[in-house]
Design a protein around this motif. Sequence first.
Motif, short mmCIF file in Angstrom:
data_model
loop_
_atom_site.label_atom_id
_atom_site.label_comp_id
_atom_site.label_asym_id
_atom_site.label_seq_id
_atom_site.Cartn_x
_atom_site.Cartn_y
_atom_site.Cartn_z
N MET A 178 0.78 -1.29 0.01
CA MET A 178 -0.10 -0.04 -0.04
C MET A 178 0.89 1.39 0.01
SD MET A 178 -2.81 1.30 2.87
CE MET A 178 -2.87 3.18 3.22
N LEU A 179 0.29 2.48 -0.61
CA LEU A 179 1.08 3.54 -0.66
C LEU A 179 0.89 4.27 0.83
CD1 LEU A 179 -0.40 4.88 -4.04
CD2 LEU A 179 2.13 4.17 -3.65
N GLU A 180 1.90 4.51 1.53
CA GLU A 180 1.94 4.96 2.88
C GLU A 180 2.19 6.48 2.96
OE1 GLU A 180 3.82 2.10 5.22
OE2 GLU A 180 1.96 0.61 5.14
N GLU A 181 1.50 7.06 3.88
CA GLU A 181 1.94 8.44 4.05
C GLU A 181 3.51 8.62 4.27
OE1 GLU A 181 0.40 10.49 7.70
OE2 GLU A 181 1.50 12.38 6.96
N GLN A 182 4.06 7.80 5.14
CA GLN A 182 5.54 8.18 5.38
C GLN A 182 6.26 8.15 4.21
OE1 GLN A 182 6.83 5.73 8.54
NE2 GLN A 182 7.07 7.43 9.88
N MET A 183 5.97 7.24 3.28
CA MET A 183 6.79 6.84 2.15
C MET A 183 6.45 7.80 0.84
SD MET A 183 6.31 2.67 0.89
CE MET A 183 4.65 2.53 1.08
N LEU A 184 5.53 8.31 0.89
CA LEU A 184 5.13 9.24 0.04
C LEU A 184 5.90 10.81 0.24
CD1 LEU A 184 1.44 8.23 -0.34
CD2 LEU A 184 2.96 8.21 -2.18
N ARG A 185 5.77 11.04 1.82
CA ARG A 185 6.22 12.14 2.00
C ARG A 185 7.79 12.42 2.24
NH1 ARG A 185 4.35 16.19 4.93
NH2 ARG A 185 5.56 15.80 6.65
N LYS A 186 8.62 10.94 2.23
CA LYS A 186 9.82 11.05 2.31
C LYS A 186 10.68 11.78 1.36
CE LYS A 186 13.44 7.72 3.26
NZ LYS A 186 13.68 6.25 3.17
N GLY A 187 11.48 12.82 1.42
CA GLY A 187 12.12 13.43 0.23
C GLY A 187 11.30 14.22 -0.67
N LEU A 188 10.04 14.50 -0.36
CA LEU A 188 9.14 15.31 -1.07
C LEU A 188 9.63 16.87 -0.89
CD1 LEU A 188 6.67 15.33 -2.58
CD2 LEU A 188 5.05 15.64 -0.34
#
Length: 259
Positions: free
Chosen positions: A1-11
């Motif tokens: 699943m697309l998780e918030e932490q992964m999506l935000r990392k390095g954004l």
Amino acid sequence: MLEEQMLRKGLKTRAFGSKIFAFETIDSTNNCAKAVAGCGAGEGTVVIAEHQTNGKGRHGRVWQSTPNENLMFSIVLRPKLPPEDLNLLPLYVAVAVSDAIERLAGIKLECKWPNDLLINGKKVAGILIEGSYKQNSIDYVVIGVGINVNQLRFPGEIEATATSLRLEIGKEVDRIPLFREILVSMENIYRNSSSRGFQSIIPQWLAHTHMINRTISVSQQGTVFSGTVKGLSPEGGLVLQTDGAERTVFAGDVTILGH
Ligand code: BTN
């Protein structure tokens, strides 16, 4: 699943994605984004899901997407725009998404007025914008974006007209960097357009379309007419040459017929 932490990392954005609500399953990310916007969510708040049970397309259609393969998200914006400039918003989103995809996946997309993105004439992404007003001005808009990223098969009714990045490029596309690149692109163009005026999106959109001088048909509430595309009006309407007259269209379902 697309998780918030992964999506935000390095954004690398300031506001877009500063708050992300990520779901495995939801009815529609647009519905959820409208609910959080109504409760005061800030500009740039994102709702993203792997699966929508009531994914919405334009004109009351259903947005179909296989879970875990694509991108479906909505962003809350609070643009300081006169309501008549709202028609420029889908053009802005189409340009931002196609630029990001071109940078990340190396493939050019075509913008089809008003809300579609195509590759080789087939739809790869759609945009659904819903807004809410307070005292005759815009309170918020929710920008819903659906992108066919890695889906390989489409159901019968859209099989001939839909495609995905993977089908066109011939390899899988990593959704997380793509999502981040899209947010960066959306934020940058949004900031520029907010300071320079949203009309500045018009030449950029025209550079991304193959519609100029094509014959199209437009279906509007049961009426169908055709014309040749001549350009965009300053408010983002499609300017057509019809039998002996120029006509600007602000809504409708467009089919590209030929030259
Ligand atoms: C269209 O092409 O008709 C617009 C499709 C928009 C689909 C996206 S998926 C994320 C967001 N949530 C929805 O329910 N719809 C939009």
